[in-house]
Design an enzyme around this catalytic site. Structure first.
Site, PDB file in Angstrom:
ATOM      1  N   HIS A   1       0.850  -1.194   0.000  1.00 13.36           N
ATOM      2  CA  HIS A   1       0.000   0.000   0.000  1.00 13.36           C
ATOM      3  C   HIS A   1       0.880   1.237   0.000  1.00 13.36           C
ATOM      4  CE1 HIS A   1      -3.799  -2.075   0.883  1.00 13.36           C
ATOM      5  NE2 HIS A   1      -3.040  -2.917   1.539  1.00 13.36           N
ATOM      6  N   PRO A   2       0.477   2.266  -0.741  1.00 16.84           N
ATOM      7  CA  PRO A   2       1.249   3.507  -0.679  1.00 16.84           C
ATOM      8  C   PRO A   2       1.076   4.156   0.692  1.00 16.84           C
ATOM      9  CG  PRO A   2      -0.755   3.829  -1.953  1.00 16.84           C
ATOM     10  CD  PRO A   2      -0.679   2.365  -1.628  1.00 16.84           C
TER      11      PRO A   2
ATOM     12  N   PHE B   1      -0.816   2.563   8.382  1.00 11.49           N
ATOM     13  CA  PHE B   1      -2.216   2.391   8.772  1.00 11.49           C
ATOM     14  C   PHE B   1      -2.976   1.789   7.605  1.00 11.49           C
ATOM     15  CE2 PHE B   1      -6.532   4.400   9.055  1.00 11.49           C
ATOM     16  CZ  PHE B   1      -6.964   3.737  10.188  1.00 11.49           C
TER      17      PHE B   1
ATOM     18  N   ALA C   1     -11.051   1.611   2.996  1.00  9.34           N
ATOM     19  CA  ALA C   1     -11.475   3.008   2.876  1.00  9.34           C
ATOM     20  C   ALA C   1     -12.725   3.209   2.034  1.00  9.34           C
ATOM     21  CB  ALA C   1     -10.331   3.830   2.279  1.00  9.34           C
TER      22      ALA C   1
END
Length: 173
Positions: free
Chosen positions: A70-71, A123, A127
């Site tokens: 994940h970025p 984190f 989303a």
């Protein structure tokens, strides 16, 4: 690239694993799920995904490998760019933050850095359908947790993200 389930079932082990790595970057998970083919339908694949993910998360290294795909949410400028550009892509997973106020984006950037500093990984949150404020609220609620609790929370969120990405890969979402 969207595939039919039949096309996915017919891929070589190497190609199926490569396709799955676009959904989740845990090599162990992708290889396990690719080996479980053929799948009768998407529901069978999602059940096999859950089984493969349960096996993968027995190793912290597998979890971190998945999270690293994940970025990282960085500074406020990159957050503004990331969230405001989603207006052009209804399929984007974090579109709820399109119109986030600068204060919320600044707090989200700081919270993400605080989380990374505390836990050693970014984190992770499913989303889709959440506003920037809702994501910030979730981040702040999880920040006081211990690392073991957060590994479990992030793993559960990762699986939600992965399930959606599998459905998108197979044109079912």
């Amino acid at each position: 690239m969207s595939l039919t389930l039949s096309e996915f079932n017919d891929l070589s082990q190497e190609d199926a694993t490569a396709q799955l790595l676009t959904c989740c970057t845990s090599t162990s998970w992708a290889q396990t799920l690719a080996s479980a083919r053929p799948f009768a339908d998407i529901d069978a694949m999602l059940v096999a995904n859950d089984d493969a993910w349960n096996k993968a998360q027995t190793s912290e290294a597998n979890l971190i490998e998945a999270f690293d795909g994940h970025p990282q949410i960085g500074n406020v400028d990159s957050l503004k760019e990331k969230y405001r550009n989603t207006q052009d892509s209804a399929a984007h997973e974090q579109s709820g933050a399109n119109d986030a106020e600068d204060q919320v984006l600044e707090a989200l950037a700081q919270g993400n850095q605080d989380y990374l500093d505390k836990f050693g990984f970014i984190f992770i949150v499913f989303a889709t359908g959440k506003s920037a404020q809702q994501m910030l609220d979730l981040l702040l609620a999880r920040l006081p947790n211990d690392r073991e609790t957060e590994l479990a929370n992030a793993a559960a969120e990762q699986n939600k993200i992965t399930r959606l990405r599998i459905q998108k890969l197979l044109g079912a979402a």
